[in-house]
Motif scaffolding. Structure first.
Motif, PDB file in Angstrom:
ATOM      1  N   LEU A  57       0.866  -1.180   0.000  1.00  9.36           N
ATOM      2  CA  LEU A  57       0.000   0.000   0.000  1.00  9.36           C
ATOM      3  C   LEU A  57       0.899   1.225   0.000  1.00  9.36           C
ATOM      4  N   LYS A  58       0.734   2.077  -1.017  1.00 15.71           N
ATOM      5  CA  LYS A  58       1.532   3.311  -1.058  1.00 15.71           C
ATOM      6  C   LYS A  58       0.662   4.477  -0.596  1.00 15.71           C
ATOM      7  N   LEU A  59       1.080   5.088   0.502  1.00 13.44           N
ATOM      8  CA  LEU A  59       0.367   6.260   1.017  1.00 13.44           C
ATOM      9  C   LEU A  59       1.247   7.482   0.811  1.00 13.44           C
ATOM     10  N   SER A  60       0.731   8.480   0.123  1.00 14.20           N
ATOM     11  CA  SER A  60       1.534   9.697   0.002  1.00 14.20           C
ATOM     12  C   SER A  60       1.482  10.413   1.349  1.00 14.20           C
ATOM     13  N   GLY A  61       2.472  11.228   1.598  1.00 15.73           N
ATOM     14  CA  GLY A  61       2.480  11.999   2.845  1.00 15.73           C
ATOM     15  C   GLY A  61       1.206  12.826   2.963  1.00 15.73           C
ATOM     16  N   GLU A  62       0.809  13.410   1.836  1.00 10.10           N
ATOM     17  CA  GLU A  62      -0.399  14.252   1.832  1.00 10.10           C
ATOM     18  C   GLU A  62      -1.626  13.520   2.346  1.00 10.10           C
ATOM     19  N   GLY A 119       4.998   8.104   2.126  1.00 12.66           N
ATOM     20  CA  GLY A 119       5.743   9.254   1.599  1.00 12.66           C
ATOM     21  C   GLY A 119       6.039  10.263   2.693  1.00 12.66           C
ATOM     22  N   GLY A 120       6.525  11.421   2.264  1.00 13.22           N
ATOM     23  CA  GLY A 120       6.893  12.437   3.255  1.00 13.22           C
ATOM     24  C   GLY A 120       6.520  13.845   2.828  1.00 13.22           C
ATOM     25  N   GLY A 121       5.807  13.926   1.694  1.00  8.73           N
ATOM     26  CA  GLY A 121       5.514  15.237   1.097  1.00  8.73           C
ATOM     27  C   GLY A 121       4.684  16.169   1.973  1.00  8.73           C
ATOM     28  N   ASN A 122       4.044  15.651   2.996  1.00  6.44           N
ATOM     29  CA  ASN A 122       3.279  16.495   3.925  1.00  6.44           C
ATOM     30  C   ASN A 122       4.204  17.261   4.871  1.00  6.44           C
ATOM     31  N   TRP A 179       8.088  17.470   4.050  1.00  8.67           N
ATOM     32  CA  TRP A 179       9.246  18.007   3.309  1.00  8.67           C
ATOM     33  C   TRP A 179       9.436  17.259   2.002  1.00  8.67           C
ATOM     34  N   ARG A 180       9.702  18.002   0.944  1.00 13.80           N
ATOM     35  CA  ARG A 180      10.071  17.384  -0.332  1.00 13.80           C
ATOM     36  C   ARG A 180      11.451  17.885  -0.742  1.00 13.80           C
ATOM     37  N   GLY A 181      12.318  16.953  -1.110  1.00 14.81           N
ATOM     38  CA  GLY A 181      13.692  17.314  -1.477  1.00 14.81           C
ATOM     39  C   GLY A 181      13.745  18.355  -2.579  1.00 14.81           C
ATOM     40  N   LYS A 182      12.855  18.196  -3.567  1.00 15.13           N
ATOM     41  CA  LYS A 182      12.905  19.085  -4.736  1.00 15.13           C
ATOM     42  C   LYS A 182      12.646  20.545  -4.321  1.00 15.13           C
ATOM     43  N   ALA A 193      18.722  17.804   0.926  1.00 15.86           N
ATOM     44  CA  ALA A 193      17.272  18.034   0.980  1.00 15.86           C
ATOM     45  C   ALA A 193      16.517  16.705   0.863  1.00 15.86           C
ATOM     46  N   ASP A 194      17.027  15.811   0.033  1.00 17.22           N
ATOM     47  CA  ASP A 194      16.382  14.502  -0.119  1.00 17.22           C
ATOM     48  C   ASP A 194      16.504  13.669   1.164  1.00 17.22           C
ATOM     49  N   TYR A 195      17.655  13.739   1.830  1.00 16.25           N
ATOM     50  CA  TYR A 195      17.763  13.007   3.103  1.00 16.25           C
ATOM     51  C   TYR A 195      16.744  13.536   4.104  1.00 16.25           C
ATOM     52  N   MET A 196      16.508  14.839   4.081  1.00 14.68           N
ATOM     53  CA  MET A 196      15.478  15.407   4.972  1.00 14.68           C
ATOM     54  C   MET A 196      14.106  14.823   4.622  1.00 14.68           C
ATOM     55  N   GLY A 197      13.846  14.668   3.321  1.00 12.55           N
ATOM     56  CA  GLY A 197      12.575  14.069   2.887  1.00 12.55           C
ATOM     57  C   GLY A 197      12.441  12.640   3.395  1.00 12.55           C
ATOM     58  N   MET A 198      13.542  11.913   3.333  1.00  8.29           N
ATOM     59  CA  MET A 198      13.494  10.516   3.812  1.00  8.29           C
ATOM     60  C   MET A 198      13.233  10.474   5.315  1.00  8.29           C
ATOM     61  N   GLY A 236      12.233   5.745   2.447  1.00  9.27           N
ATOM     62  CA  GLY A 236      12.334   5.550   0.997  1.00  9.27           C
ATOM     63  C   GLY A 236      13.281   4.421   0.643  1.00  9.27           C
ATOM     64  N   THR A 237      14.040   4.642  -0.440  1.00 12.28           N
ATOM     65  CA  THR A 237      15.024   3.628  -0.847  1.00 12.28           C
ATOM     66  C   THR A 237      16.320   3.791  -0.059  1.00 12.28           C
ATOM     67  N   GLY A 238      16.416   4.899   0.694  1.00 17.14           N
ATOM     68  CA  GLY A 238      17.672   5.204   1.388  1.00 17.14           C
ATOM     69  C   GLY A 238      18.612   6.019   0.512  1.00 17.14           C
ATOM     70  N   ASN A 239      18.185   6.310  -0.717  1.00 19.43           N
ATOM     71  CA  ASN A 239      19.044   7.049  -1.655  1.00 19.43           C
ATOM     72  C   ASN A 239      18.372   8.338  -2.103  1.00 19.43           C
ATOM     73  N   PRO A 240      19.174   9.433  -2.145  1.00 18.53           N
ATOM     74  CA  PRO A 240      18.608  10.665  -2.688  1.00 18.53           C
ATOM     75  C   PRO A 240      18.300  10.503  -4.181  1.00 18.53           C
ATOM     76  N   TYR A 241      17.546  11.420  -4.719  1.00 15.29           N
ATOM     77  CA  TYR A 241      17.147  11.440  -6.136  1.00 15.29           C
ATOM     78  C   TYR A 241      16.097  10.384  -6.478  1.00 15.29           C
ATOM     79  N   PHE A 242      15.577   9.691  -5.474  1.00 18.22           N
ATOM     80  CA  PHE A 242      14.497   8.740  -5.735  1.00 18.22           C
ATOM     81  C   PHE A 242      13.225   9.225  -5.040  1.00 18.22           C
ATOM     82  N   SER A 243      12.124   8.517  -5.293  1.00 17.56           N
ATOM     83  CA  SER A 243      10.843   8.900  -4.687  1.00 17.56           C
ATOM     84  C   SER A 243      10.297   7.716  -3.890  1.00 17.56           C
ATOM     85  N   THR A 244       9.265   7.975  -3.129  1.00 20.12           N
ATOM     86  CA  THR A 244       8.659   6.856  -2.406  1.00 20.12           C
ATOM     87  C   THR A 244       7.781   6.009  -3.341  1.00 20.12           C
ATOM     88  N   ASP A 245       7.403   6.559  -4.512  1.00  8.00           N
ATOM     89  CA  ASP A 245       6.729   5.703  -5.506  1.00  8.00           C
ATOM     90  C   ASP A 245       7.719   4.643  -6.006  1.00  8.00           C
TER      91      ASP A 245
HETATM   92  N1  UDP Z   1      13.147  10.614  -0.962  1.00  9.33           N
HETATM   93  C1  UDP Z   1      14.419  10.283  -1.412  1.00  9.33           C
HETATM   94  N2  UDP Z   1      14.680   8.982  -1.764  1.00  9.33           N
HETATM   95  C2  UDP Z   1      13.746   8.011  -1.710  1.00  9.33           C
HETATM   96  C3  UDP Z   1      12.445   8.354  -1.283  1.00  9.33           C
HETATM   97  C4  UDP Z   1      12.179   9.659  -0.910  1.00  9.33           C
HETATM   98  O1  UDP Z   1      15.296  11.135  -1.482  1.00  9.33           O
HETATM   99  O2  UDP Z   1      14.058   6.845  -2.032  1.00  9.33           O
HETATM  100  C5  UDP Z   1      12.905  12.000  -0.488  1.00  9.33           C
HETATM  101  C6  UDP Z   1      12.615  12.996  -1.589  1.00  9.33           C
HETATM  102  O3  UDP Z   1      13.235  14.218  -1.227  1.00  9.33           O
HETATM  103  C7  UDP Z   1      11.113  13.150  -1.535  1.00  9.33           C
HETATM  104  C8  UDP Z   1      10.829  12.994  -0.058  1.00  9.33           C
HETATM  105  O4  UDP Z   1      11.759  12.009   0.375  1.00  9.33           O
HETATM  106  O5  UDP Z   1      10.692  14.417  -1.998  1.00  9.33           O
HETATM  107  C9  UDP Z   1       9.426  12.562   0.281  1.00  9.33           C
HETATM  108  O6  UDP Z   1       9.036  11.474  -0.542  1.00  9.33           O
HETATM  109  P1  UDP Z   1       7.913  11.619  -1.679  1.00  9.33           P
HETATM  110  O7  UDP Z   1       8.032  12.972  -2.331  1.00  9.33           O
HETATM  111  O8  UDP Z   1       7.998  10.443  -2.564  1.00  9.33           O
HETATM  112  O9  UDP Z   1       6.612  11.578  -0.781  1.00  9.33           O
HETATM  113  P2  UDP Z   1       5.069  11.654  -1.199  1.00  9.33           P
HETATM  114  O10 UDP Z   1       4.951  12.511  -2.434  1.00  9.33           O
HETATM  115  O11 UDP Z   1       4.617  10.257  -1.462  1.00  9.33           O
HETATM  116  O12 UDP Z   1       4.399  12.238   0.014  1.00  9.33           O
END
Ligand code: UDP
Length: 241
Positions: free
Chosen positions: A11-16, A53-56, A58-61, A73-78, A134-143
């Motif tokens: 189940l993928k839940l976005s932060g939002e 997810g974590g977008g609620n 912080w988002r790295g971008k 910034a991505d580590y903060m998102g994780m 997340g994956t533990g790596n910056p530049y990736f997403s929780t999708d």
């Molecule tokens: N993130 C990351 N690597 C990952 C997963 C997440 O760096 O493997 C960071 C990234 O900065 C992202 C943030 O964590 O913006 C929150 O995740 P995401 O945006 O996917 O969350 P969602 O949109 O599902 O709330």
């Protein structure tokens, strides 16, 4: 009673989805309602893994657009995803569902590190497993994390729960009243039409590993169970036809 169509799901839940109407932070009532829905599915005997997810928070971008180093910034998102995961674990366990959080960034005082075989063992014992950081790596997403973990644990489907839309449309349904909702679509069609369901890394992983994806609304109570029981309430994305 209709039985579950799947043995193991992600189940993928976005932060939002955890933030309710505010659009930011964590809304305890919203988390409780999601936890109740997850419980219904677990009680069907389905093995449930969750990627949050974590977008609620912080988002790295966004951080990098404000001039921060992108990886930092991505580590903060994780880290934000870990806060969300702990909140969800708390709600699930208060509802009597044993839950383990596994983090891709080690934080042993807080949660277990991600160990694939251990995660599978928890699932077999009918514990809900939440994959955090997340994956533990910056530049990736929780999708992408959801796609990766689904492949690793051999889940049959990813349920992508949305709080602002109830499926995949030909256009933005809020802007275009003529937008058509798809019942089923292939990954190739989704990529060719440029439908922003998930990022291209995540969709390639799903496509290459033949993982089904169902996009649906979590705003209506009981929807996770409906999807698991095979009701066609959202959009199913699959294979290459
Ligand atoms: N993130 C990351 N690597 C990952 C997963 C997440 O760096 O493997 C960071 C990234 O900065 C992202 C943030 O964590 O913006 C929150 O995740 P995401 O945006 O996917 O969350 P969602 O949109 O599902 O709330």
């Amino acid at each position: 009673m209709t039985t579950a169509q799947y043995r193991r799901i992600v189940l993928k839940l976005s932060g939002e989805a955890l933030s309710g109407d505010q659009g930011y932070g964590i809304e305890p009532q919203v988390i409780q309602s999601i936890a109740a829905q997850v419980r219904e599915v677990a009680e069907l005997g389905v093995e449930v893994a969750v990627v949050v997810g974590g977008g609620n928070i912080w988002r790295g971008k966004v951080g990098s657009e404000m001039g921060m180093d992108r990886a930092t910034a991505d580590y903060m998102g994780m880290l934000a995803t870990i806060m969300n995961s702990l909140a969800l674990q708390d709600s699930l366990e208060k509802g009597g569902i044993p839950t383990r959080v596994q983090t891709s960034i080690e934080m042993r005082q807080v949660a277990e590190p991600y160990i694939r075989r251990k995660a599978i063992r928890h699932l077999e014992k009918k514990r809900v497993v939440i994959f955090a950081a997340g994956t533990g790596n910056p530049y990736f997403s929780t999708d992408t994390t959801a796609a990766l973990r689904a492949a690793e644990i051999e889940a049959e489907v990813i349920l992508m729960a949305k709080n602002n839309v109830d499926g995949v449309y030909s256009d933005d349904p809020k802007m275009n009243k003529e937008a058509e909702k798809y019942t089923e679509i292939s990954y190739m069609q989704m990529l060719n039409k440029g439908l922003g369901v998930m990022d291209s890394t995540a969709s390639s992983l799903c496509m290459d590993n033949d993982i089904k994806l169902i996009v649906f609304s979590i705003m209506e109570k009981g929807n996770i169970k409906r999807v698991v029981q095979g009701e066609p309430i959202g959009t199913m994305i699959r294979g290459n036809k």
